[in-house]
Scaffold this active site. Structure first.
Site, short mmCIF file in Angstrom:
data_model
loop_
_atom_site.label_atom_id
_atom_site.label_comp_id
_atom_site.label_asym_id
_atom_site.label_seq_id
_atom_site.Cartn_x
_atom_site.Cartn_y
_atom_site.Cartn_z
N LYS A 244 0.83 -1.21 0.00
CA LYS A 244 0.00 0.00 0.00
C LYS A 244 0.86 1.25 0.00
CE LYS A 244 -1.57 1.66 4.04
NZ LYS A 244 -1.50 3.02 4.55
N ASN A 245 1.82 1.31 0.94
CA ASN A 245 2.56 2.56 1.12
C ASN A 245 3.55 2.84 -0.01
OD1 ASN A 245 1.05 3.19 3.29
ND2 ASN A 245 2.57 2.56 4.83
N CYS B 128 -4.49 12.86 13.18
CA CYS B 128 -5.22 11.62 13.00
C CYS B 128 -5.11 10.79 14.26
CB CYS B 128 -4.75 10.87 11.76
SG CYS B 128 -3.29 9.91 12.01
N ARG C 295 0.87 14.50 13.51
CA ARG C 295 1.39 14.30 12.17
C ARG C 295 1.51 15.58 11.33
NH1 ARG C 295 -1.03 8.87 9.71
NH2 ARG C 295 0.90 8.95 8.56
N ASP D 73 4.43 0.38 12.20
CA ASP D 73 3.21 -0.19 11.62
C ASP D 73 2.99 -1.65 12.02
OD1 ASP D 73 2.81 2.23 10.44
OD2 ASP D 73 3.43 1.63 8.43
N ARG E 98 -8.79 -0.14 4.47
CA ARG E 98 -7.91 0.89 3.88
C ARG E 98 -6.57 0.29 3.49
NH1 ARG E 98 -7.23 6.30 7.11
NH2 ARG E 98 -5.87 6.54 5.31
C1 EPZ Z 1 4.40 6.85 6.59
O1 EPZ Z 1 3.70 7.93 7.16
C2 EPZ Z 1 3.41 5.72 6.43
N1 EPZ Z 1 2.31 6.16 5.59
C3 EPZ Z 1 2.89 5.30 7.79
O2 EPZ Z 1 2.04 4.18 7.59
C4 EPZ Z 1 4.05 4.90 8.68
O3 EPZ Z 1 3.57 4.62 9.96
C5 EPZ Z 1 5.08 6.04 8.74
O4 EPZ Z 1 5.48 6.41 7.39
C6 EPZ Z 1 6.33 5.67 9.53
O5 EPZ Z 1 6.88 4.52 8.99
C7 EPZ Z 1 2.43 6.10 4.28
O6 EPZ Z 1 3.46 5.71 3.74
C8 EPZ Z 1 1.25 6.49 3.47
P1 EPZ Z 1 6.63 10.14 8.70
P2 EPZ Z 1 4.35 9.39 7.16
O7 EPZ Z 1 6.62 11.39 7.90
O8 EPZ Z 1 5.06 9.61 5.89
C9 EPZ Z 1 6.80 13.33 12.28
C10 EPZ Z 1 0.17 2.82 8.00
O9 EPZ Z 1 -0.36 2.27 9.00
N2 EPZ Z 1 6.86 14.35 11.22
O10 EPZ Z 1 7.83 9.27 8.65
O11 EPZ Z 1 3.26 10.34 7.53
C11 EPZ Z 1 5.42 12.69 12.34
O12 EPZ Z 1 4.49 13.46 13.07
C12 EPZ Z 1 0.73 4.20 8.11
O13 EPZ Z 1 0.22 2.30 6.87
C13 EPZ Z 1 7.00 15.67 11.55
O14 EPZ Z 1 7.11 16.03 12.72
O15 EPZ Z 1 5.35 9.23 8.36
C14 EPZ Z 1 5.70 11.37 12.95
O16 EPZ Z 1 5.72 11.47 14.34
C15 EPZ Z 1 0.30 5.02 9.23
N3 EPZ Z 1 7.01 16.60 10.55
C16 EPZ Z 1 7.09 11.03 12.42
O17 EPZ Z 1 7.65 12.28 11.98
C17 EPZ Z 1 6.87 16.25 9.24
O18 EPZ Z 1 6.88 17.14 8.37
C18 EPZ Z 1 7.10 10.04 11.27
O19 EPZ Z 1 6.33 10.52 10.19
C19 EPZ Z 1 6.75 14.89 8.91
C20 EPZ Z 1 6.72 13.95 9.92
#
Ligand code: EPZ
Length: 427
Positions: A22-23, A116, A121, A304, A397
């Protein structure tokens, strides 16, 4: 709303196939915005989030067609450059259209995704990166308004190895003027898959899968064809299902190297794990013990899989400390697991799980997010009696026919279709 009914206590046996990631699929679909023409993807999972991405691309003028697991996207110059609130609020990954639209067309208006169930996030790192590349970014009326003549390559150092931020900047940099270097880049396999597709489109990218990615901008990209990598989180969920229910299961069509952190923890807990080139066999002989787990960006233990692993610890011998470092609020499954009788004490980002082998009992529970839903289904497999998991639209989803896959291994699980009488849950 549909529910899942699970009668626990059946060991699982046999072989089950992993679907496409998916991701990865979601990002590949947004990457199509970088080049007009026909893009083709194979092994695309049939999931609600993929459908939401298709709807967003269609709202930007593309024609998306699916035949089985092959999806084609015919991209045309968009009439509008807006990803609206209704689409983005359904799926946060929609923010990944920002980089492609901005770099290709010089403008984009994308709704802010908001928080969320698993945390606030923010997307500040995506936006700071684009600003550093010369974009004008304004936040107005809940939208990101971005514009730039042509983005300029630069050095970007992420304070956290953000997956989405790395992907958005990598896509934006493909058509920028000059070289962009991303330091402390995320190293997830889905980033490598995206980079591989971008390279097929004509992009110049080095270092994807390491913490430094270098992208040299080109003037134009062209559509290409690609097969989505296997979903490591789905594979991991099926592997944990085999562990929690007991039995002997081979999870096929996966990439064992993508699952190393999980497999190491399962071995430490006492499970028999054998890997082949594209499969993992899990054998459970009983008496598995609790181990500690701390989530971290890849190649660490994936956030995840934290909820699913916690379900397993709930029925293992001993005490396990589960620490969540990626998201600030990813223990929503705890109170529902407690309804099944689990002994979990969460404090901030650490949960202390006291295992109760054979100690869970079926109950009605409610899914709060995608991976929490999966953890409840897995816990139900190991519970005495019947569990009904409601709000399983979360599961749909991100898991393709999870119930059919588990049933094919011998689980007693069925989807109860909604007759509309309980849709008050929507509130
Ligand atoms: C991706 O989310 C995945 N989603 C998530 O999968 C996964 O949990 C996550 O990566 C971590 O592996 C998709 O790929 C669609 P991040 P993403 O940016 O890109 C903080 C699932 O269950 N952060 O690495 O949103 C953020 O708040 C899902 O399939 C900032 O502070 O994850 C979080 O605490 C849910 N500022 C951490 O970094 C930013 O600008 C990791 O977020 C961006 C992120």
């Amino acid at each position: 709303m549909d529910k899942m009914k699970v009668v626990g206590g059946k060991a699982l046996r046999g072989t089950v196939r992993t679907s496409g990631a998916k991701n990865s699929a979601l990002k590949l679909l947004f990457a199509t915005l970088l080049a007009e023409g026909k893009h083709t993807f194979h092994n695309v999972p049939k999931l609600m989030d993929v459908d939401s991405s298709a709807t967003l691309l269609e709202s930007l003028g593309a024609i998306v067609t699916r035949k089985g697991h092959t999806v084609t996207v015919e991209v045309k110059a968009p009439g509008s450059f807006e990803a609206n609130y209704d689409l983005v609020r359904k799926m946060r990954a929609s923010i990944l259209c920002l980089g492609p639209l901005l770099t290709k067309y010089g403008q984009a208006q994308v709704s802010l995704p908001g928080g969320c169930a698993i945390g606030s996030r923010p997307i500040n790192l995506h936006l700071d990166g684009m600003k550093a590349m010369g974009a004008d970014i304004e936040l107005r009326n809940g939208y990101v308004h971005a514009s730039a003549k042509r983005l300029k390559g630069t050095n970007i150092l992420f304070e956290f190895a953000t997956v989405g931020g790395t992907e958005n900047i990598m896509m934006a940099a493909t058509l920028a003027d000059g070289v962009t270097t991303i330091e402390n880049a995320a190293k997830e396999p889905e980033i490598v898959d995206l980079a591989n597709y971008l390279v097929k489109m004509g992009a110049k990218i080095e270092g994807a899968g390491t913490s430094i990615i270098k992208i040299t901008g080109v003037d134009k990209l062209k559509p290409a064809e690609h097969t989505v990598i296997p979903d490591r989180i789905e594979a991991g969920t099926l592997i944990i299902a085999a562990a929690i229910a007991g039995g002997d299961v081979t999870v096929a069509d996966c990439v064992p190297e993508h699952l190393e952190a999980l497999l190491a923890k399962l071995r430490e807990a006492g499970y028999g794990i054998e890997t082949a080139a594209t499969s993992v066999r899990v054998r459970s002989t009983g008496g598995a013990k609790c181990v500690d787990v701390t989530t971290a960006p890849h190649p660490g233990f994936p956030t995840d899989l934290q909820a699913q692993f916690m379900a397993l610890m709930c029925v293992s011998e001993g005490v396990s400390l589960i620490t969540e470092t990626v998201f600030e609020n990813r223990f929503m499954h705890v109170t529902e697991l407690q309804r099944l009788g689990a002994d979990i004490n969460p404090k901030s980002r650490v949960a202390v799980v006291r295992g109760k082998p054979g100690g869970l009992e079926g109950a009605p529970v409610m899914a709060t997010d995608l991976r929490a839903s999966a953890s409840l289904v897995l816990a139900a497999l190991a519970s005495r009696g019947t569990t009904t998991v409601s709000r399983i639209y979360h599961l749909d989803r991100g898991y393709e026919q999870l119930e059919l896959k588990l049933a094919s291994l011998g689980a007693n699980i069925e989807r109860i279709k909604s007759d509309g009488s309980d849709d008050s849950e929507l509130a």
